[in-house]
Enzyme design. Structure first.
Site, PDB file in Angstrom:
ATOM      1  CE  LYS A  87      33.997  43.461  25.284  1.00 14.96           C
ATOM      2  NZ  LYS A  87      34.522  42.538  24.271  1.00 14.96           N
TER       3      LYS A  87
HETATM    4  C1  E4P Z   1      37.829  41.976  23.768  1.00 17.97           C
HETATM    5  O1  E4P Z   1      37.017  42.175  24.605  1.00 17.97           O
HETATM    6  C2  E4P Z   1      38.016  42.830  22.571  1.00 17.97           C
HETATM    7  O2  E4P Z   1      36.817  43.010  21.899  1.00 17.97           O
HETATM    8  C3  E4P Z   1      39.065  42.211  21.711  1.00 17.97           C
HETATM    9  O3  E4P Z   1      40.169  41.840  22.508  1.00 17.97           O
HETATM   10  C4  E4P Z   1      39.496  43.068  20.545  1.00 17.97           C
HETATM   11  O4  E4P Z   1      40.581  42.453  19.910  1.00 17.97           O
HETATM   12  P1  E4P Z   1      41.053  42.852  18.432  1.00 17.97           P
HETATM   13  O5  E4P Z   1      41.609  44.225  18.480  1.00 17.97           O
HETATM   14  O6  E4P Z   1      42.096  41.827  18.087  1.00 17.97           O
HETATM   15  O7  E4P Z   1      39.833  42.757  17.563  1.00 17.97           O
END
Ligand code: E4P
Length: 218
Positions: free
Chosen positions: A83
């Site tokens: 990622k």
């Molecule tokens: C997933 O890959 C993201 O990092 C995550 O869904 C972010 O979610 P949040 O906005 O609730 O922290």
């Protein structure tokens, strides 16, 4: 639609994997911090439970350092998806990694222009954050609709739209209606998906009637 779970908590992942619902897992630095564990240990443990893509995020912000971290993360298991943030260096790393056949999830996407760049950089997944857009008074789901429409215009684009920052079941259903490929969902929201008051009251009535019969099955 594929369901990923958005967590680094092993107990939750184990529970959900047993339901057969899980197609993958996403983590981020905040989720790793919340787990209180070493990233390499957690990702290895998750990869042993879930055979689908498991996103592990680089912490470096500069291209060469991102590639170095990606090499360490990739070595954990073949289903690790790297990622990277949606920055010029992140997209350059995405391009290099995807060219060598590594799955890449481009995260922190907040515009369709960014999503188009990620697709051109060869991302396997683009992660638009719907909840965080809603939080600042924009409509996160409009972004999902725009990205799906744009990607559908170009069959050569293989990037999957991975709806992130999901806060409630309505986000998931709206994303599914639009035709997004994947949703990464917090465990608490996955559990909410089962619930309907008519299911609970209906089951209670069936059980009460069944008890009156005095029967057992088998
Ligand atoms: C997933 O890959 C993201 O990092 C995550 O869904 C972010 O979610 P949040 O906005 O609730 O922290």
């Amino acid at each position: 639609m594929k369901f990923f779970v958005d967590t680094a908590e092993i107990a939750d992942i184990r529970d959900l994997a047993a339901t057969g619902l899980l197609d993958g897992v996403t983590t981020n630095p905040s989720l790793i911090a919340k787990s209180g564990r070493n990233i390499l240990d957690v990702i290895a443990e998750i990869c042993a439970i879930v055979p689908g893509p498991v996103s592990a995020e680089v912490a470096a912000t500069e291209y060469a350092a991102m590639l170095k971290e990606a090499a360490v993360l990739k070595a954990i298991a073949p289903n690790v998806t790297i990622k990277v943030p949606l920055t010029p260096d992140g997209l350059k790393a995405c391009y290099a990694l995807s060219q060598e056949g590594t799955m890449v999830n481009v995260t922190l996407c907040f515009s369709s222009a960014q999503a188009l760049l990620a697709a051109k950089a060869g991302a396997s997944f683009i992660s638009p954050f719907v909840g965080r857009l809603d939080d600042i008074g924009q409509n996160g789901m409009d972004l999902i609709a725009d990205i799906v429409q744009i990607y559908n215009n170009y069959p050569a684009i293989r990037t999957e739209v991975l709806v992130a920052s999901i806060r409630n079941p309505i986000h998931l259903i709206e994303a599914a209606k639009i035709g997004a490929d994947v949703a990464t969902i917090p465990p608490s929201v996955i559990r909410q998906l089962y619930n309907h008051p008519l299911t609970s009251s209906g089951l209670a009535a069936f059980l009460a009637d069944w008890a009156k019969t005095g029967q057992t099955i088998g």
